[in-house]
Design a protein around this motif. Structure first.
Motif, PDB file in Angstrom:
ATOM      1  N   GLN A  43       3.175  -9.235  -2.429  1.00  0.00           N
ATOM      2  CA  GLN A  43       1.780  -8.795  -2.582  1.00  0.00           C
ATOM      3  C   GLN A  43       1.588  -8.146  -3.954  1.00  0.00           C
ATOM      4  OE1 GLN A  43       1.119  -6.015   0.693  1.00  0.00           O
ATOM      5  NE2 GLN A  43       0.076  -7.604   1.856  1.00  0.00           N
ATOM      6  N   SER A  50       0.839  -1.211   0.000  1.00  0.00           N
ATOM      7  CA  SER A  50       0.000   0.000   0.000  1.00  0.00           C
ATOM      8  C   SER A  50       0.875   1.263   0.000  1.00  0.00           C
ATOM      9  CB  SER A  50      -0.934   0.001   1.209  1.00  0.00           C
ATOM     10  OG  SER A  50      -1.743  -1.148   1.182  1.00  0.00           O
ATOM     11  N   CYS A  84      -9.814  -5.340   0.577  1.00  0.00           N
ATOM     12  CA  CYS A  84     -10.077  -4.223  -0.336  1.00  0.00           C
ATOM     13  C   CYS A  84     -10.962  -3.174   0.325  1.00  0.00           C
ATOM     14  CB  CYS A  84     -10.762  -4.735  -1.598  1.00  0.00           C
ATOM     15  SG  CYS A  84     -12.421  -5.382  -1.269  1.00  0.00           S
ATOM     16  N   THR A 135      -8.937   2.377   4.056  1.00  0.00           N
ATOM     17  CA  THR A 135     -10.130   2.230   3.212  1.00  0.00           C
ATOM     18  C   THR A 135     -11.388   2.326   4.066  1.00  0.00           C
ATOM     19  OG1 THR A 135      -9.809  -0.166   3.374  1.00  0.00           O
ATOM     20  CG2 THR A 135      -9.133   0.868   1.321  1.00  0.00           C
TER      21      THR A 135
HETATM   22  N1  PHE Z   1      -2.459  -3.573   2.699  1.00  0.00           N
HETATM   23  C1  PHE Z   1      -3.404  -4.530   3.200  1.00  0.00           C
HETATM   24  C2  PHE Z   1      -2.643  -5.654   3.864  1.00  0.00           C
HETATM   25  O1  PHE Z   1      -1.479  -5.815   3.661  1.00  0.00           O
HETATM   26  C3  PHE Z   1      -4.265  -5.076   2.064  1.00  0.00           C
HETATM   27  C4  PHE Z   1      -5.157  -4.033   1.441  1.00  0.00           C
HETATM   28  C5  PHE Z   1      -4.752  -3.298   0.390  1.00  0.00           C
HETATM   29  C6  PHE Z   1      -6.445  -3.811   1.964  1.00  0.00           C
HETATM   30  C7  PHE Z   1      -5.572  -2.347  -0.205  1.00  0.00           C
HETATM   31  C8  PHE Z   1      -7.276  -2.886   1.405  1.00  0.00           C
HETATM   32  C9  PHE Z   1      -6.856  -2.149   0.330  1.00  0.00           C
HETATM   33  O2  PHE Z   1      -3.233  -6.406   4.642  1.00  0.00           O
END
Ligand code: PHE
Length: 335
Positions: free
Chosen positions: A204, A166, A278, A246
């Motif tokens: 990821q 992210s 998400c 989010t």
């Molecule tokens: N970054 C979060 C994780 O590593 C996953 C995610 C990405 C969730 C984008 C929502 C939106 O767990």
């Protein structure tokens, strides 16, 4: 006679014996006691004097060529000589390599999203606190930071190994104004005990779409497309969840089915498999990256490549993906 000899020269020049017997037959036919060459020499007596020089030269050429052919090809059939000249430094029997299942899955996922307009973006593995946490709406000391145990490289100011991709979202939003439509693959790090389910390094793929009027329905549609393309499954469900960056947030499951004992085991009897997290990008996150939340909205998602690869290939210990044991990797030669 001269023409006949020239023709012999041409014809025998192409000779290639398939085996030792054939070569011996050839030798007897041409060079043997009752062979062609012998009779040519006999005929030579009757050649008119003025032709003797040319014919003589031609016969000699033929003989030299025949002797050379027999000599040269003899070696390739004689086992004694071939053992003596075997080149032991020549490399033999290389094993064929195979693609790593994580690379295969990574490429396939990026390919699927490229079909609906997502470009690839990447960012650094060593990050500051802003890109991994603060810019993503994790306030300082907020317990949500404990969701992702962090490897710190330096403290005050904090430099760390990114715990999720992210962080690349934050960079992309800082550097570009919408529309932004990207997928971000990369390696991430978490200070966790290694077990069959978790590893401190993994991969990821993050997705981000920001534009005017992007809605939750677009998010769902995009994920349905992915589930269909990748798993061949068209049923998904979204369960409410929480991520600081989010709002609303969801966890996504695909309906895998319950058709075999394995299906029961991997879905714990539910038929559903969790594949990713998400949500709609939190307006705070947009604002802190200088994107006007009044004008734009967007969605983001993130998935673990190892997790997806384990589901795809029914691998039940994540450590197998990191040990690089060729007995494991060779099973993926055909993919
Ligand atoms: N970054 C979060 C994780 O590593 C996953 C995610 C990405 C969730 C984008 C929502 C939106 O767990």
């Amino acid at each position: 006679m001269l023409d006949k000899i020239k023709q012999y020269i041409e014809e025998t020049g192409k000779f290639k014996a398939e085996n030792a017997e054939k070569l011996e037959e050839f030798r007897i036919h041409w060079l043997g006691r009752k062979g062609v060459l012998k009779s040519l020499f006999e005929d030579f007596k009757n050649v008119p004097n003025e032709m003797k020089k040319d014919v003589g030269q031609a016969v000699n050429t033929l003989r030299n060529q025949l002797e050379q052919i027999v000599e040269n090809q003899k070696d390739s059939f004689s086992t004694a000589t071939s053992v003596a000249f075997e080149d032991y430094t020549r490399p033999t029997g290389f094993d064929k390599g195979s693609k790593h299942p994580v690379s295969v899955v990574r490429r396939e996922i990026l390919e699927i999203f490229s079909h609906i307009g997502f470009k690839v973006a990447e960012g650094p593995e060593i990050e500051d606190d802003w890109h991994v946490f603060s810019g993503l709406n994790f306030p300082p000391e907020h317990p949500a930071r404990d969701m992702q145990d962090t490897f710190f490289i330096e403290r005050d100011p904090d430099i760390l190994l990114r715990t999720h991709t992210s962080s690349v979202q934050v960079r992309a939003m800082k550097e570009n104004q919408p529309p932004i439509r990207i997928v971000m693959p990369g390696r991430v790090f978490r200070n966790e005990a290694i077990s069959s389910r978790s590893h401190c390094i993994f991969h990821q793929i993050e997705g981000l779409y920001i534009d005017e009027g992007v809605s939750f329905a677009d998010l769902k549609q995009t994920l349905m497309f992915f589930a269909k393309e990748f798993f061949g499954k068209s049923k998904i469900r979204l369960r409410p969840s929480y991520f600081p960056f989010t709002e609303p947030s969801a966890e996504v499951d695909v309906y895998w089915g319950l058709n075999s004992e394995t299906d029961y085991r991997i879905t714990k009897g539910t038929g559903w498999l969790e594949i990713l997290g998400c949500g709609m990008v939190d307006p705070n996150v947009l604002a802190s990256s200088n994107i006007d939340p009044e004008k734009y909205s967007g969605f983001a998602f993130g998935m673990g490549i190892e997790r997806i690869a384990m589901l795809r290939y029914q691998i039940d210990d994540i450590r197998l993906l990191f040990e690089n044991d060729v007995r494991f990797l060779n099973q993926f030669q055909s993919i």
